[in-house]
Design a protein around this motif. Structure first.
Motif: not given
Length: 536
Positions: A359-362, A389-391, A394-398
């Motif tokens: 997740e951090q790498r992404r 959207g699944i990607g 983690h960044d709470s965009r959705y």
């Protein structure tokens, strides 16, 4: 010459979409018959009907001029029809021999009355003999999960042949093979046809069609367009029949083909110019990713054994090699999916990535296009919108994993589908599994390139155009070139040497888990090929 396999007036729909519309096809005994068409043209659907996986809604299927109705793949196998699928049907924890034993009919050479151990031993011996005949280096006792994509393709081919198929349907069989391996396989395919078998070759490689096929059938939009002798048509005509009157794919960057008579002076001048350009680029562009002495963990010979390379911002670094030499493990290591015993992965502005989670790498701007798009990049049972959207959960965009803003996610997915030309999407709520291979790949790219404002810092692309048609491949390549132009560092890992030579600014060669040679573009094909098969 009688027809071994014939399909007439075939209709088939999926979720209200007509995939096949009166399609027809016929392959004769003793011939190699190529089947061409864009991704989504209906080729795989038609051949899945021939292999008993789908039932047609209309039309007839004949085997050896006799009408048949196939109740499933085992019924097709009883008619000696075998299909090697583009996306493999193997059980990952099982060995090569165990997978092949699963695909064998109960009676026959490996009699069910034998004990399991005896039957498995017989299969191992048969695998070894058939692999040697095809020129495949396959260990019958190796587990599938430890094999590269290219090696798994070879297992699928062995499985069909050892099951006794006389009507062979090969879906993109050379997509992950080197030039030498592909030529050897296709010569074997021709030999099987000359011995009386009927071989259907589903492929996007025009050169293979013209060199090895006796006839070719072209499909477009679920319909049969033409059947002709490939050597009677030019490659440009075959492309036109395949994609229609549309713009042609971008021509590959000039690279010296094997056997070309280029003068020594011209070659030296090109090399000097390339070296100068590379040196100038190196002076300006920083190293975005530095791979230092990577060695994978585990007993025995490590898949990565001191791999070292650098990828600079604003360049495409192409990594070539025979399948099974550590390419997949390198990709997994960069994405944080493979434990490492030694070495470092240094990302510009961050440092060593080994302690960073996937997740951090992404979040750091790494976009990944894996070789196995259905196994590692997409969840087939989830919708197109959910896969997009699944990607970004983690960044709470959705919203959050507990509460997703589906309306916002679906709107973003709809925009991306249009922007990245993902075809075959009748609803963004449809399952991703219904997309053709090329459009599934474009969905992966849409997701990866839509994150972080559409500007990834590092693009990891592993066999990105595997199994794609001319137009889809050109679109994927255009995206990689655009990422390079925007300043991203692109690591292209591919067993398709044409793809590497067409795209890469620098070419590295991996053998037994380490980089053994590097070349500045335009690299000479024979030099790269020689490095790929050299022993180190």
């Amino acid at each position: 010459m009688s027809d071994a396999l014939a399909l007439h007036g075939i209709d088939k729909s999926f979720d209200g979409f007509r995939a096949l519309d009166g399609a027809h096809f016929a392959a004769r005994w003793g011939e190699v018959h190529a089947l061409l068409g864009e991704n989504g043209a209906g080729k795989s659907s038609l051949m899945n009907i021939a292999a008993g996986l789908y039932a047609p809604e209309a039309g007839t299927l004949l085997v050896d001029d006799n009408p048949v109705r196939l109740a499933g793949p085992r019924d097709a196998a009883r008619h000696r029809i075998g299909m090697v699928h583009q996306h493999f049907k193997l059980v990952a924890p099982f060995t090569v021999a165990e997978n092949i034993l699963l695909g064998l009919p109960p009676p026959g050479e490996f009699d069910a009355a034998q004990g399991y151990g005896a039957r498995l031993a017989a299969v191992r011996a048969a695998v070894a003999a058939q692999a040697q005949a095809l020129g495949f280096a396959i260990d019958p006792g190796q587990r599938i999960e430890r094999l590269s994509v290219a090696e798994q393709q070879r297992v699928e081919i062995l499985k069909v042949l050892l099951a006794g198929a006389r009507i062979l349907i090969l879906d993109e069989p050379t997509a992950v093979l080197t030039d030498a391996e592909a030529a050897r396989l296709l010569h074997t395919v021709r030999a099987l046809a000359r011995q009386g078998a009927a071989v259907v070759l589903v492929t996007h490689k025009m050169a293979d069609v013209q060199a090895f096929a006796d006839r070719v059938t072209v499909m477009r939009a679920g319909r049969t367009v033409a059947t002709l002798e490939p050597r009677a048509a030019s490659e440009a005509e075959l492309v036109r029949l395949t994609v229609g009157d549309t713009a042609q794919a971008e021509a590959p960057r000039a690279a010296t083909p094997a056997g070309a008579a280029a003068s020594a002076a011209a070659s030296a001048a090109a090399s000097a110019a390339s070296a100068a350009a590379s040196a100038a680029s190196a002076a300006v562009c920083p190293v975005r990713l530095a791979v230092r002495g990577l060695r994978s963990a585990g007993a025995g010979q490590p898949a990565l054994d001191g791999a070292t390379l650098e990828v600079r911002a604003g360049e495409i670094y192409g990594l070539a090699g025979v399948g099974g030499n550590g390419q997949g493990e390198l990709a997994q290591a960069i994405m944080g999916l493979l434990p490492l015993a030694e070495g470092a992965l240094e990302l510009e502005g961050f440092g060593d990535l080994r302690a960073a989670s996937p997740e951090q790498r992404r979040a750091l701007g790494i976009a990944a296009i894996p070789a196995d798009r259905y196994g590692l990049a997409l969840a087939g049972d989830l919708s197109v919108a959910e896969n997009f959207g699944i990607g970004q959960v983690h960044d709470s965009r959705y919203g959050s994993a507990a509460w997703l803003d589906r309306r916002r996610m679906e709107a973003a997915a709809q925009e991306a589908v249009k922007a990245f030309d993902v075809l075959g999407v009748r609803s963004i709520r449809q399952k991703a599994a219904l997309l053709s291979g090329g459009n599934a790949q474009k969905l992966v790219i849409a997701r990866e390139f839509s994150r972080l404002g559409g500007q990834p810092r590092l693009v990891l692309a592993h066999s990105p155009s595997r199994g794609l048609d001319v137009r889809a491949s050109a679109q994927v390549h255009a995206r990689l070139r655009a990422a390079r132009a925007a300043g991203a560092a692109v690591l292209l890992i591919s067993e398709d040497l044409d793809e590497v030579l067409a795209l890469a600014d620098r070419v590295g060669v991996i053998v037994r888990g380490r980089i053994v040679a590097e070349f500045a573009a335009p690299a000479r094909r024979q030099d790269v090929g020689q490095a790929m098969v050299a022993t180190h």
